[in-house]
Motif scaffolding. Structure first.
Motif: not given
Ligand code: XIL
Length: 648
Positions: A568-570, A572-577, A614-619
């Motif tokens: 995730x380069x954004x 905000x967290x991505x919460x479902x992908x 969830x993909x955390x920002x930077x995660x």
């Protein structure tokens, strides 16, 4: 690391000790540094500094770090000789002080190393605490020794000193300071971790005695119902010389635990580290080789040690890490080549558990190790436990240290670790968890980036969710530290500031705390993330908010294994992908783990699994799959995450 003077065991009753005066430090606002001592030598005096034992100290204008003077130290004959300053009336118990001093060798001296330490004495027994370890010093420039120190005991003597590896080199010191920054009060209006987790398992922290005091003690009492002494029950602390047991520090912790209703985990009886050299010397004082005599001697010492330590505490310590870190998955037999193993084979394990059971029949006996998520290590540990238990060796629990980081290991691998031991019907404990903000040894952040702390919070959330899922098999979860102001990761595996725990350096709750307590509040208003908030007024949509790494792990006739990592380069967290791509060469996904896949023609779409949504920002999240191919197996180059194109 703590060094203890050999052979000066205190037998005196600890009476009449000086509890350090409360007037020593003026009242000050939280977060404003207070300088307690500053030594510049610019008034041409030694400003209270003296020699430790006969060497000469004198103000000097030969060199100065700042101003006009330094303090010259000459005539040394022992490496421990050097300049010293009495801190007895200056430093208070339970306050974390920052110490800083500049060191330079006298002209013409060959380079060597300098250390900054504290000597304290209680009841006539001296202890030496290292504040700053070996630091290169030369005659050509000034080196700064800077570290922090908290006095945890009442003392009748307290002094700091500089020593050198060289026994004879002359040196200068300058611009010494002793300061501290008062902490804000702890947050009393937060849910206590131990209440939140009460239905699942005990929650613990590893601490030193300084963390039983003041704000630290309040934070510990509020949140934790189990404590582990980080060092004071290790062999070098409890039996530094043969038969001369020292329990003062560990006893202080056990009393604190009793007074505050916390359980104590005993850590650790047998380890290949922090074990004094005498343990492995033969009857003639030489290093032991593997002979039957040495084996008998070493096992006798082991038995005496366990009887001495476990017997001393009795029911006060209901769980023991009997053996620590005995697995080496790179050995065919899975057994670490420690001196214990080289001299006794498996018998040190058998003896340790047998004796611990005899001395403390009700205590829970644990085999503890790190990296137990790594499949090869996990399996070797499992097989050893099975083998020893089949012989009747009383192993009651497996301890997973869980020193992990913001990316490694995956929750799936960690789940496989827990699942592996479930069929044994054995208790499991998480014994030393911390989540480093670093993923390799070369990284170092001056302040931890907000997105890394958020990623860490999601990691804590995911791991605690997993532990709860297995709470029927897990009796306690212990963190290796109380707050980020004191973590072993500041000096392991390299020296840099880490922030791996649930409370920050000012003892305030981090997002990581909310990850455990209430993940909906991660990144919320009470978050104390220390980095700046960016105010963005532009309306430009960022081009790609994700990056994908697609790799073919292995490939064989007709089949292959794929590995995909989505970052995730954004902000905000991505919460479902859902990640989508198209195969150019007719490949098909036949089996996939870490997600749920569908394929229509060449179009593949992979949705998150329940535990990695969830993909955390930077995660990042990763998944793997098995695929089939014929003719060609080109890598897809275009991916979308939730419909938005990614870098690949
Ligand atoms: C660490 C302590 O936290 C440090 O203070 C000490 O200098 C070294 O040991 N695995 C273990 C713990 O089992 O005992 C270690 O503790 C951390 C790694």
């Amino acid at each position: 690391m703590r060094r203890v003077l050999a052979g000066v065991l205190a037998t005196t009753v600890l009476a009449g000790l000086v509890t350090l005066a409360a007037h020593a430090s003026p009242r000050a606002a939280a977060d404003e540094p207070v300088v307690v001592v500053s030594s510049t030598f610019d008034d041409g005096t030694a400003q209270g500094w003296t020699s430790r034992a006969g060497e000469a100290v004198a103000p000097s204008t030969a060199v100065a770090h700042g101003g006009t003077h330094s303090l010259a130290v000459t005539g040394r004959e022992q490496s421990w000789q050097g300049p010293t300053l009495n801190l007895l009336e200056k430093a208070q118990k339970g306050i974390r002080y920052d110490l800083s001093v500049w060191v330079r060798l006298a002209a013409g001296e060959a380079p060597t190393q300098a250390r900054l330490s504290v000597e304290r004495r209680t009841g006539g027994t001296a202890s030496y605490d290292q504040v700053v370890g070996d630091t290169a010093v030369t005659a050509d420039g000034w080196a700064n020794l800077r570290g922090s120190y908290t006095l945890a005991a009442d003392v009748e003597f307290l002094a700091t000193y500089v020593e050198l590896s060289s026994a004879t080199a002359s040196l200068h010191i300058d611009d010494f300071s002793l300061s501290h920054t008062p902490l804000p009060p702890i947050q009393t209006d937060l849910p206590s971790l131990k209440d939140v987790l009460a239905d699942h398992f005990a929650v613990g922290a590893a601490v030193g005695n300084a963390e039983l005091l003041n704000n630290h003690g309040q934070l510990l009492a509020k949140h934790f119902d189990s404590i582990t002494p980080g060092n004071t029950l290790k062999w070098d602390a409890t039996e530094p010389t043969e038969g001369a047991f020292r329990f003062t520090d560990a006893e202080a912790l056990v009393s604190w635990a009793k007074a505050n209703g916390a359980a104590v985990r005993g850590h650790t009886l047998v380890w290949h580290q922090q074990t004094p050299a005498w343990v492995f010397k033969d009857a003639a004082g030489n290093d032991m080789t593997a002979t039957p005599e040495n084996k008998a001697l070493l096992l006798a010492r082991l038995e005496a040690h366990i009887r001495g330590v476990v017997g001393h505490f009795g029911d006060d310590i209901p769980v023991w890490d009997v053996v620590n870190e005995v697995i080496d998955e790179n050995q065919a037999d899975g057994l670490r080549r420690s001196k214990w193993f080289e001299i006794t084979g498996l018998d040190y394990l058998r003896t340790a558990f047998r004796v611990a059971r005899e001395v403390a029949p009700d205590a829970e006996l644990v085999i503890n190790d790190y990296n137990t998520n790594v499949p090869a290590k996990r399996d070797k540990l499992h097989d050893l436990v099975v083998r020893l238990r089949a012989e009747g060796v009383p192993i009651d629990a497996v301890g997973h240290q869980m020193h992990v980081n913001v990316q490694w290991p995956s929750v799936a691998e960690t789940e496989a670790m827990l699942a592996k031991f479930v069929p044994l019907g054995i208790d499991q404990q998480i014994t030393e968890m911390d989540v480093s903000i670093y993923t390799d040894d070369s990284q170092s952040y001056p302040t931890p980036p907000a997105e890394v702390l958020l990623a860490q919070a999601y990691r804590y959330r995911d791991f605690f969710e997993l532990y709860k899922k297995y709470s029927a098999n897990i009796s306690s979860v212990t963190l290796w530290g109380l707050a980020d102001d004191n973590t072993w990761l500041d000096s392991f595996p390299v020296t840099r500031k880490d922030h791996p725990l649930l409370f920050d350096t000012r003892l305030q709750a981090k997002d990581a705390y909310w990850g455990v307590v209430d993940p909906g509040r991660i990144g919320g208003p009470t978050s104390t993330t220390t980095t700046t908030t960016t105010t963005t007024t532009t309306t430009t949509v960022p081009p790609a908010t994700c990056a994908v790494a697609y790799a073919i792990g292995s490939q064989w006739q007709g089949g292959f294994q794929g590995e995909v990592r989505v970052t995730n380069r954004g902000n905000a967290p991505v919460t479902a992908w859902t990640l989508a791509w198209s195969f150019a060469d007719g490949q098909r996904v036949t089996q996939l783990w870490g997600g749920v896949h569908t394929q229509t023609g060449s179009a593949v779409s992979v949705r998150n699994a329940s535990w990695n949504s969830t993909i955390a920002p930077g995660g990042s999240v990763s998944f793997g799959f098995l695929g089939s191919w014929t003719g060609a197996n080109g890598k897809p180059t275009a991916f979308t995450l939730n419909g938005v194109g990614c870098q690949s």
